[in-house]
Design an enzyme around this catalytic site. Structure first.
Site, short mmCIF file in Angstrom:
data_model
loop_
_atom_site.label_atom_id
_atom_site.label_comp_id
_atom_site.label_asym_id
_atom_site.label_seq_id
_atom_site.Cartn_x
_atom_site.Cartn_y
_atom_site.Cartn_z
N TYR A 53 5.15 1.60 0.46
CA TYR A 53 5.59 2.61 1.44
C TYR A 53 6.78 3.39 0.88
O TYR A 53 7.94 3.10 1.22
CB TYR A 53 6.03 1.95 2.75
CG TYR A 53 5.02 1.00 3.39
CD1 TYR A 53 3.78 1.46 3.84
CD2 TYR A 53 5.33 -0.34 3.57
CE1 TYR A 53 2.87 0.60 4.44
CE2 TYR A 53 4.43 -1.22 4.17
CZ TYR A 53 3.20 -0.74 4.60
OH TYR A 53 2.32 -1.59 5.20
N ASN A 80 9.32 6.10 10.56
CA ASN A 80 10.08 6.27 11.79
C ASN A 80 10.73 4.97 12.29
O ASN A 80 11.97 4.82 12.31
CB ASN A 80 9.13 6.89 12.83
CG ASN A 80 9.78 7.21 14.14
OD1 ASN A 80 10.68 6.54 14.57
ND2 ASN A 80 9.29 8.24 14.82
N TYR A 112 1.18 6.51 -3.02
CA TYR A 112 0.84 6.35 -1.60
C TYR A 112 -0.30 7.27 -1.21
O TYR A 112 -0.34 8.44 -1.58
CB TYR A 112 2.05 6.65 -0.70
CG TYR A 112 1.73 6.37 0.76
CD1 TYR A 112 1.75 5.07 1.24
CD2 TYR A 112 1.36 7.40 1.62
CE1 TYR A 112 1.42 4.80 2.57
CE2 TYR A 112 1.03 7.14 2.95
CZ TYR A 112 1.05 5.84 3.41
OH TYR A 112 0.72 5.56 4.72
N GLY A 128 1.98 1.62 15.15
CA GLY A 128 2.67 0.80 14.15
C GLY A 128 1.96 -0.54 13.94
O GLY A 128 2.30 -1.27 13.01
N ASP A 138 -1.24 -1.26 13.05
CA ASP A 138 -2.41 -0.56 12.55
C ASP A 138 -3.79 -1.18 12.83
O ASP A 138 -4.68 -0.52 13.28
CB ASP A 138 -2.29 -0.39 11.03
CG ASP A 138 -1.01 0.31 10.61
OD1 ASP A 138 -0.11 0.50 11.44
OD2 ASP A 138 -0.89 0.63 9.43
N ARG A 196 -4.65 -6.82 4.35
CA ARG A 196 -4.57 -5.42 4.77
C ARG A 196 -5.73 -5.05 5.70
O ARG A 196 -6.71 -5.78 5.79
CB ARG A 196 -4.61 -4.51 3.52
CG ARG A 196 -3.42 -4.63 2.59
CD ARG A 196 -2.17 -4.00 3.12
NE ARG A 196 -2.34 -2.58 3.45
CZ ARG A 196 -1.44 -1.84 4.08
NH1 ARG A 196 -0.28 -2.38 4.45
NH2 ARG A 196 -1.66 -0.57 4.36
N TYR A 219 -2.28 -8.76 8.30
CA TYR A 219 -1.48 -7.66 8.86
C TYR A 219 -1.19 -7.88 10.36
O TYR A 219 -0.43 -8.78 10.67
CB TYR A 219 -2.24 -6.36 8.57
CG TYR A 219 -1.38 -5.15 8.28
CD1 TYR A 219 -0.24 -5.20 7.52
CD2 TYR A 219 -1.78 -3.88 8.76
CE1 TYR A 219 0.51 -4.04 7.25
CE2 TYR A 219 -1.04 -2.74 8.49
CZ TYR A 219 0.10 -2.83 7.74
OH TYR A 219 0.82 -1.69 7.49
N TRP A 220 -1.80 -7.11 11.26
CA TRP A 220 -1.46 -7.24 12.69
C TRP A 220 -2.50 -8.04 13.46
O TRP A 220 -2.56 -7.97 14.68
CB TRP A 220 -1.27 -5.86 13.31
CG TRP A 220 0.00 -5.20 12.87
CD1 TRP A 220 0.17 -4.34 11.81
CD2 TRP A 220 1.31 -5.34 13.45
NE1 TRP A 220 1.48 -3.95 11.71
CE2 TRP A 220 2.20 -4.54 12.70
CE3 TRP A 220 1.82 -6.07 14.53
CZ2 TRP A 220 3.56 -4.44 12.98
CZ3 TRP A 220 3.19 -5.96 14.83
CH2 TRP A 220 4.03 -5.16 14.05
N GLU A 265 7.15 -8.59 4.36
CA GLU A 265 6.80 -7.64 5.42
C GLU A 265 6.38 -8.39 6.68
O GLU A 265 6.74 -8.00 7.80
CB GLU A 265 5.65 -6.76 4.91
CG GLU A 265 5.25 -5.64 5.83
CD GLU A 265 4.11 -4.79 5.24
OE1 GLU A 265 3.58 -5.14 4.16
OE2 GLU A 265 3.76 -3.77 5.88
#
Ligand code: DGY
Length: 422
Positions: A25, A30, A77, A155, A157, A191, A345-346, A389
């Site tokens: 990144y 933000n 990126y 955020g 994702d 990911r 990830y999420w 992360e």
């Protein structure tokens, strides 16, 4: 103070703004920046303010603060500025991210220092315009539920929260070939998958083709869901904005405008309550489908003081059950649900920033033991695995990018909160 955390913030500093981590990144993000400011505030007050001021320097004329700000074009990126085509200076992405910046600004007023207040007062009209953009452009029918047009705006994702919206849309047949860069920096198993990426890029193509016209995206865009994360982070930020408006003696009309948002959003948040999951969940505004499990974003109802006392109590009870299933708080998806993936990830991992906000909310609800568990787990994860992360909630393994700005920043913030309460 943790020197290693200070070193990460300093190394990721690109001259007034901080990248989340190099290569994966390489621009200003933000909500990453808002947390970076919280970390910088522990050792360089002025630098903390510069971070936020540079974020707002990229604000669009309509009030939106974009999710990525491209001050360069880095081939490492994808998708970069030429894919988004924001037409702004500096170039940026075309949607926003959770507006935690306002709350950070309020937290930076903790010392009652006149220098801090000067920065905050100066930022006030920009913050107000940003909140107005969320309430008017992401909730044009004034329902009290703020929508999101891209999972990246949330955020979070690839959280299963978005499966309904992504499954309900088609990939643009003219999307063309593209090369993902993220999976050359981080193991692909940690990911989002290709199915999701094709849809992420389809939404960007639609946004680009309508020049990021928010009315058009709200009415006709391929994806429109309500994210409990944005809903609650904005509600909390509205409350912080109102407190600052009073403190700064802003006009009565502004106080009324902000108070009306708070009242409306808090009540409308009840529409996100899912009785079966015993949590506030994501809602697909296109299909009416509601997501069916508790996430770390559900927990932010406490931080926002959203919805009813009864549901917030039930949420804490459910959280207690979830915490028995994992070694480390707080998983981003219910670990007993079939869609849970501990490292992806999420879809399961623990994120330090979510823990920071969750712990604050728990503390404000007087649930001190759970707040302490969340904070201690965060500290343990970082001290055992490093500044990753995100982390596997079952094993504590660090995943995704390393030397991560917001993880370092949260460690500094937790450390300083602990000192204050001693
Ligand atoms: C990414 O590139 O994966 C980011 O999360 C988008 O904001």
């Amino acid at each position: 103070m943790q020197q290693a955390a200070v070193n990460i913030l300093t190394a990721n500093d690109r001259g007034g703004f901080t990248i989340p981590t190099s290569r994966l990144y390489p621009y200003q993000w933000n909500w990453d920046s808002a947390f970076a400011a919280l970390g910088f505030a522990r050792f360089d007050r002025l630098r903390a303010w510069t971070e936020i001021e540079m974020l707002f320097a990229a604000q669009w004329n309509n009030g939106m603060v974009p999710h990525i700000i491209f001050r360069s074009n880095d081939p490492d990126y994808f998708p970069g500025p030429d894919v988004w085509q924001s037409g702004t200076e500096p170039a940026s992405s075309g949607h926003s991210q959770p507006p935690v910046a306002t709350s950070v600004v309020r937290w930076l007023l903790e010392n009652n220092a006149p220098e801090d207040r000067e920065h905050a007062e100066h930022l006030f009209p920009k913050m107000l315009a940003y909140h107005r953009w969320f309430h008017n452009h992401r909730d044009p029918d004034n329902t009290g539920l703020v929508a999101t047009i891209h999972p990246w705006e949330s955020g979070r994702d690839n959280c299963p929260d978005w499966d309904s919206g992504l499954n309900g849309m088609d990939v643009d047949p003219d999307l063309g070939d593209y090369v993902r860069r993220d999976t050359s920096h981080v193991d692909a198993s940690e990911r989002p998958n290709q199915f999701q990426y094709d849809r992420f890029l389809t939404i960007i193509k639609v946004g680009r083709e309508c020049q990021w016209n928010s009315q058009e995206l709200y009415r006709k865009g391929p994806f429109l869901m309500v994210d409990p994360g944005i809903q609650f982070i904005l509600l909390r930020a509205d409350r912080d904005l109102l407190a600052m408006a009073r403190e700064f003696g802003r006009p009565e009309t502004e106080l009324q405008e902000i108070s009306a948002w708070i009242e409306k959003s808090s009540a409308a948040s009840e529409k996100l309550w899912n009785e079966q999951a015993r949590a506030y969940c994501a809602l697909d505004l296109r299909s009416g489908h509601m997501s069916d499990a508790m996430t770390s974003a559900s927990m932010l109802a406490l931080y926002a003081k959203a919805g009813s006392d009864e549901h917030r109590n039930q949420l804490m009870e459910r959280a207690g059950e979830i915490l028995q299933e994992v070694k480390y708080a707080f998983p981003s998806w219910d670990p007993t649900h079939p869609k849970f993936e501990a490292k992806r990830y999420w879809r399961g991992p623990v994120w330090a920033i979510m823990n920071y906000m969750i712990a604050r909310g728990l503390e404000e609800h007087n649930n001190l033991p759970m707040a302490q568990r969340v904070r201690e787990d965060t500290e343990k994860l970082i001290s055992q695995a490093g500044y990753f992360e995100y982390f596997d909630p079952l094993t504590g393994e660090g995943c995704g990018g390393d030397d991560f700005t917001w993880t370092a920043a949260v460690q500094l913030a937790i450390e300083s909160n602990a000192k204050e309460s001693n």
